[in-house]
Design a protein around this motif. Structure first.
Motif, short mmCIF file in Angstrom:
data_model
loop_
_atom_site.label_atom_id
_atom_site.label_comp_id
_atom_site.label_asym_id
_atom_site.label_seq_id
_atom_site.Cartn_x
_atom_site.Cartn_y
_atom_site.Cartn_z
N TRP A 240 0.84 -1.14 -0.06
CA TRP A 240 -0.22 -0.08 -0.25
C TRP A 240 0.97 1.34 -0.13
O TRP A 240 0.63 2.14 -0.78
CB TRP A 240 -1.04 -0.06 1.05
CG TRP A 240 -1.76 1.18 1.19
CD1 TRP A 240 -2.98 1.17 0.72
CD2 TRP A 240 -1.64 2.57 2.18
NE1 TRP A 240 -3.35 2.81 1.05
CE2 TRP A 240 -2.43 3.44 1.69
CE3 TRP A 240 -0.43 2.80 2.77
CZ2 TRP A 240 -2.74 4.61 2.43
CZ3 TRP A 240 -0.37 4.08 3.34
CH2 TRP A 240 -1.58 5.06 3.11
N ASP A 243 2.51 3.22 -2.98
CA ASP A 243 1.44 3.92 -4.15
C ASP A 243 1.53 3.64 -5.56
O ASP A 243 1.90 4.35 -6.46
CB ASP A 243 2.01 5.47 -3.94
CG ASP A 243 0.74 6.35 -4.67
OD1 ASP A 243 1.37 7.62 -4.96
OD2 ASP A 243 -0.19 6.06 -4.40
N MET A 252 -1.37 -7.78 -1.99
CA MET A 252 -2.62 -8.51 -1.54
C MET A 252 -2.58 -10.05 -2.22
O MET A 252 -3.09 -11.00 -1.41
CB MET A 252 -3.83 -7.97 -2.66
CG MET A 252 -4.40 -6.64 -2.20
SD MET A 252 -4.70 -6.20 -0.47
CE MET A 252 -5.10 -4.63 -0.52
N VAL C 28 -5.15 4.41 7.21
CA VAL C 28 -4.28 3.07 7.10
C VAL C 28 -3.47 3.41 8.37
O VAL C 28 -3.22 2.57 9.05
CB VAL C 28 -3.21 2.94 6.08
CG1 VAL C 28 -2.19 2.14 6.35
CG2 VAL C 28 -4.13 2.73 4.82
N MET C 74 -8.14 -0.99 2.00
CA MET C 74 -7.62 -0.80 0.78
C MET C 74 -8.41 -1.11 -0.56
O MET C 74 -8.29 -0.36 -1.44
CB MET C 74 -6.13 -1.51 0.72
CG MET C 74 -5.21 -1.00 1.64
SD MET C 74 -3.75 -2.08 1.82
CE MET C 74 -3.12 -1.39 3.24
N LEU C 75 -9.47 -1.87 -0.27
CA LEU C 75 -10.11 -2.35 -1.41
C LEU C 75 -11.29 -1.61 -1.72
O LEU C 75 -12.01 -1.65 -2.61
CB LEU C 75 -10.53 -3.97 -1.23
CG LEU C 75 -9.44 -4.88 -1.34
CD1 LEU C 75 -9.79 -6.26 -1.29
CD2 LEU C 75 -8.51 -4.80 -3.01
N VAL C 79 -6.45 4.32 -3.73
CA VAL C 79 -5.14 4.11 -3.08
C VAL C 79 -4.52 5.48 -2.46
O VAL C 79 -4.08 5.39 -1.18
CB VAL C 79 -4.02 3.61 -3.98
CG1 VAL C 79 -2.69 3.27 -3.38
CG2 VAL C 79 -4.61 2.30 -4.53
N GLU C 80 -4.86 6.59 -3.18
CA GLU C 80 -4.52 7.78 -2.45
C GLU C 80 -5.83 8.34 -1.70
O GLU C 80 -6.96 7.84 -1.97
CB GLU C 80 -4.05 8.96 -3.36
CG GLU C 80 -2.98 8.38 -4.18
CD GLU C 80 -3.57 8.35 -5.64
OE1 GLU C 80 -3.94 9.15 -6.09
OE2 GLU C 80 -3.11 7.01 -6.29
N ASN C 82 -7.16 8.46 1.45
CA ASN C 82 -7.92 8.32 2.47
C ASN C 82 -8.18 9.00 3.67
O ASN C 82 -8.33 8.44 4.67
CB ASN C 82 -6.81 6.89 2.99
CG ASN C 82 -6.85 5.73 2.16
OD1 ASN C 82 -7.96 5.81 1.48
ND2 ASN C 82 -5.61 4.90 2.09
#
Lengths: 479, 365, 164
Positions: A240, A243, A252, C28, C74-75, C79-80, C82
């Motif tokens: 994660w 990036d 994953m 996170v 995360m899913l 991804v950015e 958060n």
């Protein structure tokens, strides 16, 4: 073919501030470890001069014939429970010897415990770092020989210094962090992966006395499993924090693989636990006393538990055929794709440390730990001689003869006071490690869905049946 | 309702598994491939245009660089086309030697395939064994014509030189050396459970699909079509030699691998028969002072390790060809790849691409 | 004395990381603080001589539940991006009721008599195992049934829609 002169390898390391800082840190840490453990030599030498009048009595004291030494008294500072040498970890005796040698009295027990715990952890760190260095070198040599080539040959005699120089090279690399990555998590991830790999060594039994295991926790094997499960967090964090969507996919997948293969690993480990009636590592090994037929690899259900544990631990430590998270020829890159320098090195250090731990645990659970076949001394000497003979060409001169002399000494039956158990434990663990290297060189890689299918539809049913069989056997035999 | 969208992944020109500079643009839906388009041209070196600017003799060294893993075959098809235009018959000894060289080259090329295919699937060791065995062949070639990869060995009307007796002995030794090595490779890779799982029933190609695209070589024979140019339109002395054509039924990656592996055994058989029947004599036919074929056109094709390698040459009576068209087997075989890859998982793309066995030199020319 | 020091240090760690869970802007980071607080609770179990619970706490909470939470984060997000909104319109009301609950709990805690003893429990593993089979067998079986239902439900939900 013409024989050319050896080409001069260009020195391409970039010497800048960062490199020297990291090198300094590494040397400082290693120096600190060395400083903590190497003074044992002059202290022991001082002890020789100060307190013993002959080599014999000194050696007797050193090897644990405590009753001949005037430094030990009864009470809370008694000898090790088994009358065996307690060279490493038994807090009271070691501390007392060390302090008694330099003329101090008996320190309070609490301080003794804490100081010796620090020394014990330093010794474990020492062991892990040195053994991983050797394992990486041996891996490259073994795989090289299996692939009809020589492996590392240039750096140092027969390439022995290769891993060390690789570590220096990793330090010299620019420590890149992707611009949009989360810097704290990015740096934290390798740490979270490496620390549990180190923590597990606390319960690994290296030999037969209480002094050969750092802490014989009564939840030994549960502790091993629990620490191994922390690694998954580090891998997800690495994926994660990079990036990079491909790194996230890879992380994953790696996490799914690790979590899936934990289940059969843990289920199968419960077999020896049931047979031994305890979770502690020493107790499990002690329950396998009495010869090769008592080993848990044969006794309730032959071979199933051992093989399932071996396969699931290959998957846990990302070794081929389960090395999908680090495969280069696969399409989606792994979780460590954005890492460079020592952070990357930490991931690999953790992987190799984990693989060695797993071999120790398998040897302890299934292969009878330190118990050796009855013709111990001759067998030990012969195996030592055989391993020396196989490596004869590769070993430098002095080392050859030193090892040959020690093989002879073992054959002649000189008293080992438990150090032989260390040798047997290391032999079994190293044998399993060689087996994993062999598997690594031979097999292609399993595809990710086949991997999951194999775990959930193959290994877990087998391990459940194995556990049920062991439980039934134990219940019947308890009457 | 959560929506999933297709992701475009670029298997770029720089990738350990694309066997050269091939770019594949993949559209992926979850794990399934919806489209796989190769983007060619990264190794285009204008061989066909250069053919219109060099004399017939000057162009010969460039032919090695088409399919650089089987350079002997490239030389062979080129000089056969010119000899057809000139109407020249090469001597007997030359033809038998050409066959030996061609078949040894086939073994070398298939060894590279086996090694790299294993590497694609994750097995590191067979790669090194294959290259170790290939070194013996390359040593033989070096002894014959001085080069290991790009030989320029076949000349117009003959060969670059005759084979000394020591070379013949070397070939005999190699024929005795290789069978146990092939058995070892068999044990290591062919019977391996994980390898079979990765390649069986993966990338299945029906014979109709293969024929409609014009596929050839072991790529075609893996789907059950028994077509080999050495038997269908024989050249050199192939009619006088007794050999089999390995054919498999399913058309998956495993079958294509088996076809190529068994072709190595057949090539060993062919070389042995050639050595037995090798006559004495000249290796070079009489040539005119300048090579100026009469105006005309010809299409000559041979069975290279990758399939039907053909040269279509138009001569206008001068020393320089009017048109030199190269029919590269890899280019045609690669055109089936998008059909093959669709509907499979991401992890299978590498295996399917490996089983096509392309060399970018002849795909891009 | 050392034990008291260890307890206070661990309690501080748990409280600070728990605060981190709710106060961190990045999800996170919150998840990692949660993992840290789980580890702190595991250390408390060691101080209480419940070694089996320590092992199980690390194995399940740190090793599995944190992974689950991180997968969930995360899913279901980009991804950015958060970053979470920290407060909403009801925060004053929420603070008041939290304070009231805290006061109530503190009062109850100080009023109740805890049976404090210096005895250390014996081998907890055997005791727990025996208790599962003899006295608490019904909750044990019901819990495993719940887990089975959850597992089956997860597989049913996650299956691909292309079923033959």
């Amino acid at each position: 073919m013409t024989t050319a002169t050896r080409p001069r390898v260009p020195r391409g390391i970039e010497y800048n501030l960062g490199f020297f800082v990291r090198l300094g840190l590494l040397l400082g840490v290693l120096g600190g470890i060395g400083a903590a453990t190497l003074p044992a030599i002059p202290i022991l030498g001082y002890g020789l001069l100060a307190h013993h009048d002959s080599i014999t009595s000194y050696v007797a004291w050193l090897f644990g014939w405590c009753q001949h030494s005037e430094l030990v008294s009864e009470g809370i500072y008694g000898c090790g429970q088994y009358g065996l040498p307690v060279p490493l970890f038994e807090p009271a005796v070691v501390m007392q010897r060390v302090l008694g040698l330099v003329g101090l009295g008996r320190p309070p027990k609490v301080t003794v415990d804490y100081v010796v715990a620090i020394i014990a952890s330093l010794i474990l760190l020492h062991f892990v770092v040195i053994s991983v260095t050797l394992i990486i070198y041996i891996l490259r040599k073994v795989i090289g020989y299996m692939q009809a080539r020589l492996g590392p040959m240039r750096v140092g005699p027969k390439g022995i210094l290769q891993t060390l120089i690789d570590a220096v090279k990793l330090l010299a690399k620019e420590d890149t962090i992707p611009g949009t990555a989360d810097k704290v998590m990015f740096t934290l991830a390798p740490v979270v992966v490496f620390i549990p790999a180190l923590l597990v060594y606390v319960v690994v039994p290296f030999g037969d006395s209480k002094g050969f295991i750092a802490r014989d926790l009564n939840i030994g094997i549960l502790y091993v499993v629990a620490m191994s499960s922390i690694t998954v967090i580090g891998i997800i964090l690495a994926g994660w924090a990079s990036d990079n969507k491909y790194a996230l996919f890879g992380a994953m997948r790696a996490a799914a693989q690790l979590v899936s293969y934990e289940v059969p690993g843990v289920l199968v480990v419960l077999g020896p636990v049931i047979m031994a009636g305890s979770l502690g590592m020493r107790d499990i090994i002690l329950a396998q006393k009495g010869g090769v037929t008592e080993w848990f690899i044969w006794s309730p259900v032959p071979l199933v538990g051992f093989l399932v544990y071996l396969i699931s631990s290959l998957a846990e430590t990302n070794i081929t055929p389960f090395d999908l998270p680090e495969a280069e020829s696969e399409l989606v890159s792994g979780y460590n794709v954005e890492y460079s320098g020592m952070k990357f090195g930490l991931f690999f250090l953790a992987e190799f440390a984990n693989s060695f731990t797993v071999c120790f645990v398998a040897a302890a659970l299934f292969l009878g730990g330190w118990y050796a076949p009855p013709v111990f001394k001759l067998a030990a000497g012969l195996t030592l001689a055989l391993s020396v003979g196989l490596c004869w060409i590769e070993l430098p001169f002095l080392l050859r003869w030193a090892l040959a002399a020690s093989a002879l000494a073992v054959c002649l039956g000189m008293p080992d006071h438990g150090w032989g158990s260390l040798y047997w434990m290391m032999l079994k663990a190293s044998g399993l490690q060689f087996l994993t290297m062999w598997i690594r060189a031979t097999y292609p890689r399993v595809r990710v869905d086949q991997l999951m299918e194999f775990a959930w539809k193959g290994l877990i049913p087998i391990s459940l049946v194995y556990l049920a069989a062991v439980g039934l056997w134990a219940a019947i035999n308890q009457k | 309702m959560p929506k999933t969208e297709a992701l475009q992944i670029n298997m770029g020109p720089q990738h350990p598994s694309t066997h050269g500079v091939l770019r594949v643009i993949l559209q992926v839906d979850g794990e399934w491939i919806t489209s796989a388009e190769p983007d060619l041209g990264y190794l285009h070196r204008s061989f066909e245009k250069l053919g219109e600017m060099r004399t017939y003799i000057n162009y010969l060294p460039l032919t090695d660089r088409w399919d650089y893993l089987s350079a002997m075959n490239n030389n062979l098809v080129y000089v056969m086309a010119i000899e057809k235009l000139l109407g020249i018959e090469t001597p007997e000894r030359c033809q038998w030697l050409r066959m030996i060289l061609s078949e040894l080259q086939r073994i070398a090329s298939h060894l590279v395939f086996v090694g790299t295919f294993g590497l694609d699937v994750g097995a590191n060791t067979p790669f090194l064994y294959c290259f170790r065995d290939r070194e013996k062949i390359l040593d033989l070639f070096e002894e014959f014509c001085g080069a290991r990869l790009t030989y320029t060995c076949m000349r117009i009307g003959g060969l670059c030189g005759d084979a000394p007796d020591s070379w013949i002995e070397g070939v005999e030794n190699f024929l005795n050396y290789l069978p146990p090595m092939l058995d070892e490779l068999n044990a290591l890779l062919t019977g391996n459970e994980i390898f079979i799982q990765r390649t069986k029933n993966v990338g299945v190609m029906s014979p109709e699909l293969a024929i409609s695209y014009g596929a050839s070589g072991p790529f075609l024979r893996g789907s059950g079509v028994k077509f080999d140019i050495r038997k269908a339109q024989p050249y050199l002395k192939y009619p006088e030699v007794d050999f089999d054509i390995p054919v498999a039924e399913n058309g998956d990656c495993y079958d294509r691998y088996i076809c190529r592996f068994n072709e190595m055994w057949e090539s060993l058989k062919i070389v042995r028969q050639c050595l037995d029947k090798l006559p004495d004599g000249d290796v070079q036919a009489k040539l005119p002072k300048t090579i100026k074929p009469p105006p005309g056109e010809t299409y000559t094709c041979i069975e290279s390790p990758r399939g039907e390698l053909g040269v279509y040459m138009i001569s206008d009576g001068t020393e320089i060809p009017y048109r030199l068209k190269i029919r590269g087997p890899g280019f045609v075989n690669l055109s089936v790849f998008p059909e093959l890859a669709r509907g499979w998982k991401l992890a299978d793309v590498v295996a399917i691409l490996g089983s096509v066995d392309i060399v970018m030199g002849e795909v891009d020319r | 004395m050392m034990e008291a020091l260890a307890f206070y240090a661990t309690a501080a760690l748990i409280l600070i990381s728990a605060l981190g869970v709710v106060l961190c802007r990045n999800l996170v980071h919150s998840a990692m603080s949660l993992a840290l607080s789980f580890l702190g609770v595991a250390v408390i179990y060691i101080l209480l001589h419940a070694f089996f619970l320590f092992g199980v706490q690390v194995l399940i909470y740190v090793g599995a539940i944190t992974v689950l939470i991180m997968f969930g984060i995360m899913l279901t997000r980009d991804v950015e991006g958060n970053l979470v909104q920290q407060t909403n319109r009801q925060h004053r009301m929420a603070a008041a009721s939290a304070l009231a609950t805290f006061i109530a709990l503190t009062y109850i805690a100080f009023q109740s008599h805890f049976n404090v003893t210096n005895a250390t429990p014996g081998d907890s593993v055997v005791g727990i195992g025996v208790a599962f089979i003899s006295r608490y067998v019904v909750p044990f079986e019901v819990a495993s049934l719940v887990l089975l239902v959850a597992l089956v439900g997860a597989i049913v939900i996650a299956r691909d829609k292309e079923v033959d």
